[in-house]
Write a protein that holds these residues in place. Sequence first.
Motif, PDB file in Angstrom:
ATOM      1  N   VAL A  15       0.847  -1.204   0.000  1.00  0.00           N
ATOM      2  CA  VAL A  15       0.000   0.000   0.000  1.00  0.00           C
ATOM      3  C   VAL A  15       0.878   1.248   0.000  1.00  0.00           C
ATOM      4  O   VAL A  15       0.607   2.214  -0.722  1.00  0.00           O
ATOM      5  N   GLN A  19       0.688   3.285  -3.232  1.00  0.00           N
ATOM      6  CA  GLN A  19      -0.210   4.382  -2.840  1.00  0.00           C
ATOM      7  C   GLN A  19      -1.649   4.094  -3.255  1.00  0.00           C
ATOM      8  O   GLN A  19      -2.373   4.984  -3.710  1.00  0.00           O
ATOM      9  N   SER A  20      -2.039   2.850  -3.098  1.00  0.00           N
ATOM     10  CA  SER A  20      -3.374   2.442  -3.524  1.00  0.00           C
ATOM     11  C   SER A  20      -3.735   1.112  -2.893  1.00  0.00           C
ATOM     12  O   SER A  20      -2.968   0.153  -2.984  1.00  0.00           O
ATOM     13  N   PHE A  21      -4.897   1.041  -2.255  1.00  0.00           N
ATOM     14  CA  PHE A  21      -5.401  -0.228  -1.749  1.00  0.00           C
ATOM     15  C   PHE A  21      -5.789  -1.134  -2.914  1.00  0.00           C
ATOM     16  O   PHE A  21      -5.617  -2.355  -2.845  1.00  0.00           O
ATOM     17  N   SER A  36      -7.573  -3.994   3.768  1.00  0.00           N
ATOM     18  CA  SER A  36      -7.972  -3.095   4.851  1.00  0.00           C
ATOM     19  C   SER A  36      -7.959  -3.806   6.200  1.00  0.00           C
ATOM     20  O   SER A  36      -7.502  -3.258   7.210  1.00  0.00           O
ATOM     21  N   ILE A  51      -1.387   4.465   7.934  1.00  0.00           N
ATOM     22  CA  ILE A  51      -1.832   4.952   6.636  1.00  0.00           C
ATOM     23  C   ILE A  51      -2.963   5.956   6.828  1.00  0.00           C
ATOM     24  O   ILE A  51      -3.905   5.704   7.578  1.00  0.00           O
ATOM     25  N   GLU A  52      -2.872   7.084   6.130  1.00  0.00           N
ATOM     26  CA  GLU A  52      -3.960   8.057   6.092  1.00  0.00           C
ATOM     27  C   GLU A  52      -4.658   7.925   4.746  1.00  0.00           C
ATOM     28  O   GLU A  52      -4.026   8.064   3.696  1.00  0.00           O
ATOM     29  N   ARG A  53      -5.959   7.655   4.795  1.00  0.00           N
ATOM     30  CA  ARG A  53      -6.700   7.348   3.579  1.00  0.00           C
ATOM     31  C   ARG A  53      -7.888   8.285   3.441  1.00  0.00           C
ATOM     32  O   ARG A  53      -8.674   8.458   4.361  1.00  0.00           O
ATOM     33  N   VAL A  58      -4.055   8.198  -0.736  1.00  0.00           N
ATOM     34  CA  VAL A  58      -3.516   7.252   0.232  1.00  0.00           C
ATOM     35  C   VAL A  58      -2.078   7.673   0.507  1.00  0.00           C
ATOM     36  O   VAL A  58      -1.268   7.768  -0.416  1.00  0.00           O
ATOM     37  N   PRO A 285      -7.847   4.995  -5.034  1.00  0.00           N
ATOM     38  CA  PRO A 285      -7.428   4.541  -3.732  1.00  0.00           C
ATOM     39  C   PRO A 285      -7.949   3.166  -3.431  1.00  0.00           C
ATOM     40  O   PRO A 285      -7.389   2.462  -2.658  1.00  0.00           O
TER      41      PRO A 285
END
Length: 285
Positions: A15, A19-21, A36, A51-53, A58, A285
């Motif tokens: 992640v 930079q992406s789930f 998640s 992680i701040e989403r 992300v 994201p």
Amino acid sequence: MLTLDVDAVQAFVLVADLQSFTRAAEALDTSQAAISVKLKRLEDRLGEKLIERTPRLVRLSARGAAFLGVAREFIAAHERALAGLSSTSRRFTLGIADQVAGPELPLLLARLHAYDPALLIEVQIEASRNLLDAFDRGALDAAIVRREDDRRDGEILAQERFGWFAAPGFEHRQGQALRLASLAASCGVRNIATRALDAAGVRWVEVFTGGGTAAVIAAVSAGLAVGALAHRVAPVGVVEIGERFALPPLPPSEIVLHSSVSDARSKGALRTVAAAFREHRAPSP
């Protein structure tokens, strides 16, 4: 005693890198929901937000950025331990087309190594046609190439935009043949470019033939000629001159993955590479 789950730490690293789930889930062949859950389990275990989403972004928290290097070392140590239990080394042979291997190739290889440090990686950079031939005869485990001819198999990773590029000071007078730098006559990009010029009635002359994209880029950067290049590989310092000189637009090209790998670890490594190429699509994201 505090213990860490390897799968959760690996999900966090992917992640952070991608930079992406969504792309991390693709790399691990799982769902966003599963990623998640793993990340939440890791954060609960550490007692830290990593992680701040947001709906559009992300990114790592301050604690996540501090933890990332340690997380990589943890995954690498785990893979080295597993490799020590095996009497055979695994080899992964990947072909990447010369026109596809862009400036992000070092980062892509770093991600591949981070996923599986014990994997012996062999990379071949050649023309798409040569790599497809090598893949078909079993000499490559996987190949990432431009779509060639009418061949429709393979997994589409991204769309590549092409344009006409030249040095800022390049001059082309009306009525003169366009000076062109390109790869060999067998190159698919060269054929598309010259057919487009012919169809538009633009006279051209080949003044430089390179043995690889790097050579063509050097000739273009030096002001020798115009080159048909993917936007992703066009170097800093050159400019797109298609509109200025009324050159015909070039069609986009598909980047395609062909794979014959069967073992789980190699499949996982390949999914990591595929996810990185998908970063050239619209982010999600």
